[in-house]
Design a protein around this motif. Structure first.
Motif, PDB file in Angstrom:
ATOM      1  N   ALA A  37       1.001  -1.230   0.350  1.00 45.96           N
ATOM      2  CA  ALA A  37      -0.050  -0.049  -0.317  1.00 45.96           C
ATOM      3  C   ALA A  37       0.911   1.155  -0.197  1.00 45.96           C
ATOM      4  CB  ALA A  37      -0.388   0.106   1.172  1.00 45.96           C
ATOM      5  N   MET A  38       0.223   2.298  -0.365  1.00 45.27           N
ATOM      6  CA  MET A  38       0.691   3.259  -0.287  1.00 45.27           C
ATOM      7  C   MET A  38      -0.553   4.645  -0.395  1.00 45.27           C
ATOM      8  SD  MET A  38       2.112   3.595  -4.702  1.00 45.27           S
ATOM      9  CE  MET A  38       2.290   5.379  -4.122  1.00 45.27           C
ATOM     10  N   VAL A  39       0.518   5.791   0.394  1.00 42.22           N
ATOM     11  CA  VAL A  39      -0.668   7.047   0.294  1.00 42.22           C
ATOM     12  C   VAL A  39      -0.617   7.772  -1.252  1.00 42.22           C
ATOM     13  CG1 VAL A  39      -1.656   8.900   1.751  1.00 42.22           C
ATOM     14  CG2 VAL A  39      -1.207   6.715   2.471  1.00 42.22           C
ATOM     15  N   VAL A  40      -1.785   8.153  -1.743  1.00 46.39           N
ATOM     16  CA  VAL A  40      -0.822   9.039  -2.685  1.00 46.39           C
ATOM     17  C   VAL A  40      -2.504  10.645  -2.222  1.00 46.39           C
ATOM     18  CG1 VAL A  40      -0.561   7.446  -4.467  1.00 46.39           C
ATOM     19  CG2 VAL A  40      -2.620   8.066  -4.124  1.00 46.39           C
ATOM     20  N   LEU A  83      -7.060   9.721   9.950  1.00 53.58           N
ATOM     21  CA  LEU A  83      -5.544  10.064  10.189  1.00 53.58           C
ATOM     22  C   LEU A  83      -4.863   9.377  10.245  1.00 53.58           C
ATOM     23  CD1 LEU A  83      -3.396  12.188   9.072  1.00 53.58           C
ATOM     24  CD2 LEU A  83      -4.286  13.606  10.937  1.00 53.58           C
ATOM     25  N   ALA A  84      -5.326   8.899  10.843  1.00 57.67           N
ATOM     26  CA  ALA A  84      -3.958   7.501  11.988  1.00 57.67           C
ATOM     27  C   ALA A  84      -4.008   6.739  10.755  1.00 57.67           C
ATOM     28  CB  ALA A  84      -5.216   7.618  13.038  1.00 57.67           C
ATOM     29  N   GLN A  85      -5.253   6.183   9.946  1.00 60.35           N
ATOM     30  CA  GLN A  85      -4.600   5.351   8.962  1.00 60.35           C
ATOM     31  C   GLN A  85      -4.187   6.028   7.835  1.00 60.35           C
ATOM     32  OE1 GLN A  85      -7.949   5.881   9.879  1.00 60.35           O
ATOM     33  NE2 GLN A  85      -9.092   4.305   9.822  1.00 60.35           N
ATOM     34  N   CYS A  86      -3.782   7.254   7.475  1.00 63.44           N
ATOM     35  CA  CYS A  86      -2.747   8.189   6.383  1.00 63.44           C
ATOM     36  C   CYS A  86      -1.678   7.461   7.096  1.00 63.44           C
ATOM     37  CB  CYS A  86      -3.380   9.100   6.462  1.00 63.44           C
ATOM     38  SG  CYS A  86      -2.260  10.091   5.810  1.00 63.44           S
ATOM     39  N   GLN A  87      -1.414   8.264   8.299  1.00 62.23           N
ATOM     40  CA  GLN A  87       0.130   8.171   8.747  1.00 62.23           C
ATOM     41  C   GLN A  87       0.426   6.803   8.106  1.00 62.23           C
ATOM     42  OE1 GLN A  87      -0.915  10.492  12.136  1.00 62.23           O
ATOM     43  NE2 GLN A  87      -0.382  11.950  11.594  1.00 62.23           N
ATOM     44  N   ALA A  91       4.012   5.304   6.129  1.00 64.34           N
ATOM     45  CA  ALA A  91       4.959   4.802   6.458  1.00 64.34           C
ATOM     46  C   ALA A  91       6.141   4.160   6.127  1.00 64.34           C
ATOM     47  CB  ALA A  91       5.105   4.423   8.070  1.00 64.34           C
ATOM     48  N   ARG A  92       7.563   4.564   6.104  1.00 66.98           N
ATOM     49  CA  ARG A  92       8.217   3.303   4.502  1.00 66.98           C
ATOM     50  C   ARG A  92       8.610   2.184   5.807  1.00 66.98           C
ATOM     51  NH1 ARG A  92      10.811   5.970   0.626  1.00 66.98           N
ATOM     52  NH2 ARG A  92      10.171   9.050   1.219  1.00 66.98           N
ATOM     53  N   GLY A  93       8.480   0.763   5.433  1.00 67.74           N
ATOM     54  CA  GLY A  93       9.417  -0.106   5.637  1.00 67.74           C
ATOM     55  C   GLY A  93       8.720  -1.054   6.746  1.00 67.74           C
ATOM     56  N   MET A  94       7.196  -0.665   6.994  1.00 66.71           N
ATOM     57  CA  MET A  94       6.692  -1.741   8.082  1.00 66.71           C
ATOM     58  C   MET A  94       5.390  -2.389   7.369  1.00 66.71           C
ATOM     59  SD  MET A  94       4.518   1.567   9.766  1.00 66.71           S
ATOM     60  CE  MET A  94       3.033   0.408  11.085  1.00 66.71           C
ATOM     61  N   ASP A  95       4.813  -3.630   8.582  1.00 64.39           N
ATOM     62  CA  ASP A  95       3.460  -4.315   8.012  1.00 64.39           C
ATOM     63  C   ASP A  95       2.539  -2.717   7.831  1.00 64.39           C
ATOM     64  OD1 ASP A  95       0.922  -5.539   7.458  1.00 64.39           O
ATOM     65  OD2 ASP A  95       1.903  -6.483   9.581  1.00 64.39           O
ATOM     66  N   LYS A  96       2.286  -2.398   6.596  1.00 65.03           N
ATOM     67  CA  LYS A  96       0.926  -1.765   6.781  1.00 65.03           C
ATOM     68  C   LYS A  96      -0.168  -1.257   7.728  1.00 65.03           C
ATOM     69  CE  LYS A  96       4.147   1.460   3.136  1.00 65.03           C
ATOM     70  NZ  LYS A  96       4.039   1.979   2.505  1.00 65.03           N
ATOM     71  N   PHE A  97      -0.862  -2.679   6.862  1.00 60.13           N
ATOM     72  CA  PHE A  97      -2.593  -3.122   8.081  1.00 60.13           C
ATOM     73  C   PHE A  97      -1.857  -3.341   9.025  1.00 60.13           C
ATOM     74  CE2 PHE A  97      -1.910  -3.518   2.704  1.00 60.13           C
ATOM     75  CZ  PHE A  97      -3.104  -3.005   3.051  1.00 60.13           C
ATOM     76  N   GLY A  98      -0.664  -4.171   9.691  1.00 64.67           N
ATOM     77  CA  GLY A  98      -0.911  -4.464  10.800  1.00 64.67           C
ATOM     78  C   GLY A  98      -2.282  -5.504  11.162  1.00 64.67           C
ATOM     79  N   PRO A 110      -7.062  -5.242  -0.496  1.00 66.35           N
ATOM     80  CA  PRO A 110      -7.413  -4.372   0.718  1.00 66.35           C
ATOM     81  C   PRO A 110      -8.056  -3.276   0.241  1.00 66.35           C
ATOM     82  CG  PRO A 110      -5.371  -5.216   0.761  1.00 66.35           C
ATOM     83  CD  PRO A 110      -5.895  -5.494  -0.788  1.00 66.35           C
ATOM     84  N   LEU A 111      -9.593  -2.963   0.816  1.00 64.61           N
ATOM     85  CA  LEU A 111     -10.449  -1.955   0.911  1.00 64.61           C
ATOM     86  C   LEU A 111     -10.246  -1.249   2.557  1.00 64.61           C
ATOM     87  CD1 LEU A 111     -12.997  -2.034  -0.886  1.00 64.61           C
ATOM     88  CD2 LEU A 111     -11.114  -1.601  -1.611  1.00 64.61           C
ATOM     89  N   ILE A 112      -9.790   0.313   2.787  1.00 67.41           N
ATOM     90  CA  ILE A 112      -9.581   1.102   4.008  1.00 67.41           C
ATOM     91  C   ILE A 112     -11.215   0.497   4.548  1.00 67.41           C
ATOM     92  CG2 ILE A 112      -9.078   2.324   5.485  1.00 67.41           C
ATOM     93  CD1 ILE A 112      -6.473   0.481   4.041  1.00 67.41           C
ATOM     94  N   ASP A 113     -11.501   0.227   5.875  1.00 64.74           N
ATOM     95  CA  ASP A 113     -12.649   0.081   6.373  1.00 64.74           C
ATOM     96  C   ASP A 113     -13.367   1.577   6.028  1.00 64.74           C
ATOM     97  OD1 ASP A 113     -13.077  -2.916   6.497  1.00 64.74           O
ATOM     98  OD2 ASP A 113     -12.628  -2.508   8.675  1.00 64.74           O
ATOM     99  N   ASP A 114     -14.693   2.273   6.420  1.00 63.33           N
ATOM    100  CA  ASP A 114     -14.887   3.631   6.159  1.00 63.33           C
ATOM    101  C   ASP A 114     -14.307   4.204   5.898  1.00 63.33           C
ATOM    102  OD1 ASP A 114     -17.208   2.559   8.145  1.00 63.33           O
ATOM    103  OD2 ASP A 114     -15.332   2.138   9.744  1.00 63.33           O
ATOM    104  N   ALA A 115     -13.754   3.846   4.484  1.00 64.78           N
ATOM    105  CA  ALA A 115     -13.187   5.485   3.214  1.00 64.78           C
ATOM    106  C   ALA A 115     -14.792   5.441   3.046  1.00 64.78           C
ATOM    107  CB  ALA A 115     -12.670   4.478   2.228  1.00 64.78           C
TER     108      ALA A 115
END
Length: 172
Positions: A37-40, A83-87, A91-98, A110-115
């Motif tokens: 995943a990535m933020v744009v 905003l917390a999901q965005c951040q 982030a780089r180099g981690m499990d972005k979905f956790g 994957p789809l972000i819940d409540d998008a």
């Protein structure tokens, strides 16, 4: 036309910050079940017929390098309360979905819940444009709920809409 003077990249970025953008998460799951995943902030509508959307990942993006060969992806448009999901996804180099709860498209992306909105896309074409790519996706499914404020990026910071501006009635 006279030769243009070189543009300072820092000044260019600062001037561009006067233009607010929405914030989206681009995500895909590969054949091995790994989620990327990535933020744009560069998401845009391209065509209604056929339904095409686009975004501009940096050529240096490791996330896009992992997603590009998959050939399809999902886009989740974030709300101001996400905003917390965005951040987390920025982030780089981690499990972005956790342990983040999320759904999936029919293709398994994957789809972000409540998008606020989501788009399931197949990769139509990618073009090199400067230090970025223009990625064009063909929308195969979508849905949305515009009842909340979108997350915006403006002036180097995240914002909600705040007060909506309405146009004055035009004189007859």
């Amino acid at each position: 036309m006279p030769d243009a003077l070189p543009i300072d990249p820092g000044h260019f970025r600062k001037v561009l910050s006067a233009y607010p953008t929405g914030v989206c998460v681009i995500a895909a799951q590969d054949g091995a079940g790994r989620k990327h995943a990535m933020v744009v902030g560069s998401f845009t509508s391209i065509s209604l017929d056929p339904p095409l959307v686009g975004f501009y990942p940096a050529k240096s993006s490791a996330s896009w390098a992992a997603m590009a060969p998959i050939g399809s992806f999902a886009i989740s448009v974030l709300g101001a309360d996400q905003l917390a999901q965005c951040q987390q996804f920025a982030a780089r180099g981690m499990d972005k979905f956790g342990d983040l709860a999320h759904g999936a498209t029919a293709a398994g992306h994957p789809l972000i819940d409540d998008a606020l909105a989501w788009f399931d896309c197949t990769l139509e074409v990618t073009h090199e444009v400067g230090d970025h790519y223009l990625v064009v996706g063909r929308v195969v499914a979508l849905d949305g709920q515009a009842a909340r404020e979108p997350l915006l990026f403006y002036g180097g910071q995240y914002h909600g809409l705040g007060q909506a501006v309405t146009a004055s009635p035009q004189p007859a």
